[in-house]
Write a protein that holds these residues in place. Structure first.
Motif, mmCIF file in Angstrom:
data_model
loop_
_atom_site.group_PDB
_atom_site.id
_atom_site.type_symbol
_atom_site.label_atom_id
_atom_site.label_comp_id
_atom_site.label_asym_id
_atom_site.label_seq_id
_atom_site.Cartn_x
_atom_site.Cartn_y
_atom_site.Cartn_z
ATOM 1 N N ALA A 65 0.831 -1.205 0.000
ATOM 2 C CA ALA A 65 0.000 0.000 0.000
ATOM 3 C C ALA A 65 0.862 1.249 0.000
ATOM 4 O O ALA A 65 2.001 1.234 0.459
ATOM 5 N N PHE A 66 0.278 2.314 -0.528
ATOM 6 C CA PHE A 66 0.869 3.641 -0.427
ATOM 7 C C PHE A 66 0.124 4.352 0.691
ATOM 8 O O PHE A 66 -1.103 4.402 0.693
ATOM 9 N N VAL A 67 0.865 4.885 1.635
ATOM 10 C CA VAL A 67 0.268 5.565 2.781
ATOM 11 C C VAL A 67 0.811 6.988 2.799
ATOM 12 O O VAL A 67 1.990 7.224 2.508
ATOM 13 N N MET A 68 -0.069 7.942 3.155
ATOM 14 C CA MET A 68 0.353 9.336 3.179
ATOM 15 C C MET A 68 -0.447 10.097 4.228
ATOM 16 O O MET A 68 -1.641 9.868 4.387
ATOM 17 N N ARG A 69 0.229 11.001 4.921
ATOM 18 C CA ARG A 69 -0.446 11.924 5.838
ATOM 19 C C ARG A 69 -1.065 13.021 4.978
ATOM 20 O O ARG A 69 -0.402 13.580 4.109
ATOM 21 N N ALA A 70 -2.344 13.310 5.218
ATOM 22 C CA ALA A 70 -3.058 14.271 4.376
ATOM 23 C C ALA A 70 -3.910 15.188 5.235
ATOM 24 O O ALA A 70 -3.890 15.113 6.454
ATOM 25 N N GLY A 71 -4.702 16.009 4.579
ATOM 26 C CA GLY A 71 -5.584 16.940 5.282
ATOM 27 C C GLY A 71 -4.863 18.225 5.622
ATOM 28 O O GLY A 71 -3.638 18.279 5.691
ATOM 29 N N GLN A 76 -5.062 13.412 9.203
ATOM 30 C CA GLN A 76 -5.653 12.288 8.480
ATOM 31 C C GLN A 76 -4.560 11.495 7.782
ATOM 32 O O GLN A 76 -3.496 12.032 7.456
ATOM 33 N N PHE A 77 -4.863 10.232 7.526
ATOM 34 C CA PHE A 77 -3.987 9.400 6.713
ATOM 35 C C PHE A 77 -4.818 8.785 5.608
ATOM 36 O O PHE A 77 -6.000 8.484 5.811
ATOM 37 N N VAL A 78 -4.216 8.627 4.440
ATOM 38 C CA VAL A 78 -4.862 7.918 3.338
ATOM 39 C C VAL A 78 -3.984 6.723 2.985
ATOM 40 O O VAL A 78 -2.756 6.774 3.131
ATOM 41 N N ALA A 79 -4.629 5.655 2.545
ATOM 42 C CA ALA A 79 -3.905 4.456 2.142
ATOM 43 C C ALA A 79 -4.588 3.873 0.914
ATOM 44 O O ALA A 79 -5.820 3.777 0.870
ATOM 45 N N PHE A 80 -3.784 3.504 -0.075
ATOM 46 C CA PHE A 80 -4.298 2.948 -1.321
ATOM 47 C C PHE A 80 -3.503 1.709 -1.704
ATOM 48 O O PHE A 80 -2.302 1.617 -1.422
ATOM 49 N N GLU A 81 -4.172 0.779 -2.356
ATOM 50 C CA GLU A 81 -3.532 -0.433 -2.880
ATOM 51 C C GLU A 81 -2.411 -0.040 -3.837
ATOM 52 O O GLU A 81 -2.549 0.891 -4.622
ATOM 53 N N ALA A 82 -1.299 -0.771 -3.787
ATOM 54 C CA ALA A 82 -0.138 -0.465 -4.626
ATOM 55 C C ALA A 82 -0.190 -1.133 -5.991
ATOM 56 O O ALA A 82 0.631 -0.844 -6.856
ATOM 57 N N SER A 83 -1.156 -2.016 -6.209
ATOM 58 C CA SER A 83 -1.296 -2.663 -7.516
ATOM 59 C C SER A 83 -2.199 -1.815 -8.399
ATOM 60 O O SER A 83 -3.226 -1.316 -7.954
ATOM 61 N N CYS A 84 -1.825 -1.653 -9.648
ATOM 62 C CA CYS A 84 -2.603 -0.839 -10.587
ATOM 63 C C CYS A 84 -4.041 -1.358 -10.660
ATOM 64 O O CYS A 84 -4.257 -2.561 -10.819
ATOM 65 N N PRO A 85 -5.030 -0.478 -10.545
ATOM 66 C CA PRO A 85 -6.421 -0.919 -10.495
ATOM 67 C C PRO A 85 -7.055 -1.241 -11.843
ATOM 68 O O PRO A 85 -8.200 -1.659 -11.889
ATOM 69 N N ASN A 86 -6.314 -1.080 -12.935
ATOM 70 C CA ASN A 86 -6.932 -1.265 -14.247
ATOM 71 C C ASN A 86 -6.478 -2.494 -15.010
ATOM 72 O O ASN A 86 -6.654 -2.579 -16.220
ATOM 73 N N HIS A 87 -5.891 -3.447 -14.308
ATOM 74 C CA HIS A 87 -5.616 -4.773 -14.871
ATOM 75 C C HIS A 87 -5.254 -5.723 -13.739
ATOM 76 O O HIS A 87 -4.989 -5.292 -12.625
ATOM 77 N N THR A 88 -5.270 -7.007 -14.035
ATOM 78 C CA THR A 88 -4.949 -7.990 -13.000
ATOM 79 C C THR A 88 -3.479 -7.850 -12.584
ATOM 80 O O THR A 88 -2.642 -7.440 -13.395
ATOM 81 N N PRO A 89 -3.172 -8.150 -11.330
ATOM 82 C CA PRO A 89 -1.782 -8.043 -10.868
ATOM 83 C C PRO A 89 -0.847 -8.922 -11.705
ATOM 84 O O PRO A 89 -1.154 -10.078 -11.992
ATOM 85 N N LEU A 132 -7.695 1.660 -5.325
ATOM 86 C CA LEU A 132 -8.473 0.955 -4.312
ATOM 87 C C LEU A 132 -8.104 1.520 -2.939
ATOM 88 O O LEU A 132 -6.943 1.484 -2.527
ATOM 89 N N PHE A 133 -9.095 2.072 -2.252
ATOM 90 C CA PHE A 133 -8.898 2.766 -0.980
ATOM 91 C C PHE A 133 -8.921 1.789 0.187
ATOM 92 O O PHE A 133 -9.736 0.879 0.227
ATOM 93 N N TYR A 134 -8.009 2.000 1.143
ATOM 94 C CA TYR A 134 -8.010 1.250 2.396
ATOM 95 C C TYR A 134 -8.237 2.219 3.545
ATOM 96 O O TYR A 134 -7.864 3.394 3.476
ATOM 97 N N ARG A 135 -8.810 1.737 4.611
ATOM 98 C CA ARG A 135 -9.058 2.535 5.814
ATOM 99 C C ARG A 135 -7.722 2.738 6.544
ATOM 100 O O ARG A 135 -6.952 1.800 6.715
#
Length: 147
Positions: A65-71, A76-89, A132-135
């Motif tokens: 995942a990519f994690v970043m402090r935001a706001g 706040q923190f945001v986290a997103f899947e590191a695999s490209c969302p527009n094709h299978t891994p 893809l967003f993660y909590r």
């Protein structure tokens, strides 16, 4: 009055969605919980707003995942899947950080880490997915990433 109750029940039953498909057909919905200790030097970049960190640990999403402090306040923190969302891994689908964006090595698609949106969406009529967003929740000096 009896018919009104039956009508309301019918509306609720019809409005229920039994669609159990993934948010994204290319990425599986994996269940996980991963704690990031902000005191560790490995994650020191997360102490600054807008500084993304790639965490490629086993058990964290599909490809990490990519994690970043935001706001505005940095609370706040945001986290997103590191695999490209527009094709299978595959071998080129783990994205790389480019400033506050990430880039897919397969097609070169760019995604913003503040919003998760694809920045260079082609206008070819095909459906494209955002990241893809993660909590991500902070408690003390630990950020918990989960799905």
């Amino acid at each position: 009055m009896r018919h009104l109750g039956g009508f309301i029940l019918l509306v609720f039953l019809i409005s229920c969605n039994s669609d159990s498909t993934n948010r994204n057909p290319y990425l599986q919905e994996v269940s996980f919980r991963f704690d990031v200790n902000l005191s560790l030097p490995l994650y020191s970049g997360l102490n600054n707003i807008g500084n993304p960190v790639y965490i490629g640990a086993n058990g964290l999403g599909t490809r990490g995942a990519f994690v970043m402090r935001a706001g505005l306040s940095g609370s706040q923190f945001v986290a997103f899947e590191a695999s490209c969302p527009n094709h299978t891994p595959n071998s080129c689908s783990t994205m790389t950080i480019d400033g506050q964006n990430v880039v897919c090595g397969c097609e070169g698609f760019t995604y913003n880490l503040f919003t998760g949106q694809q920045l260079d969406r082609p206008d070819d009529g095909k459906r494209y997915y955002d990241l893809l967003f993660y909590r991500a929740t902070e408690s003390g000096n630990v950020v918990t990433i989960s799905n």
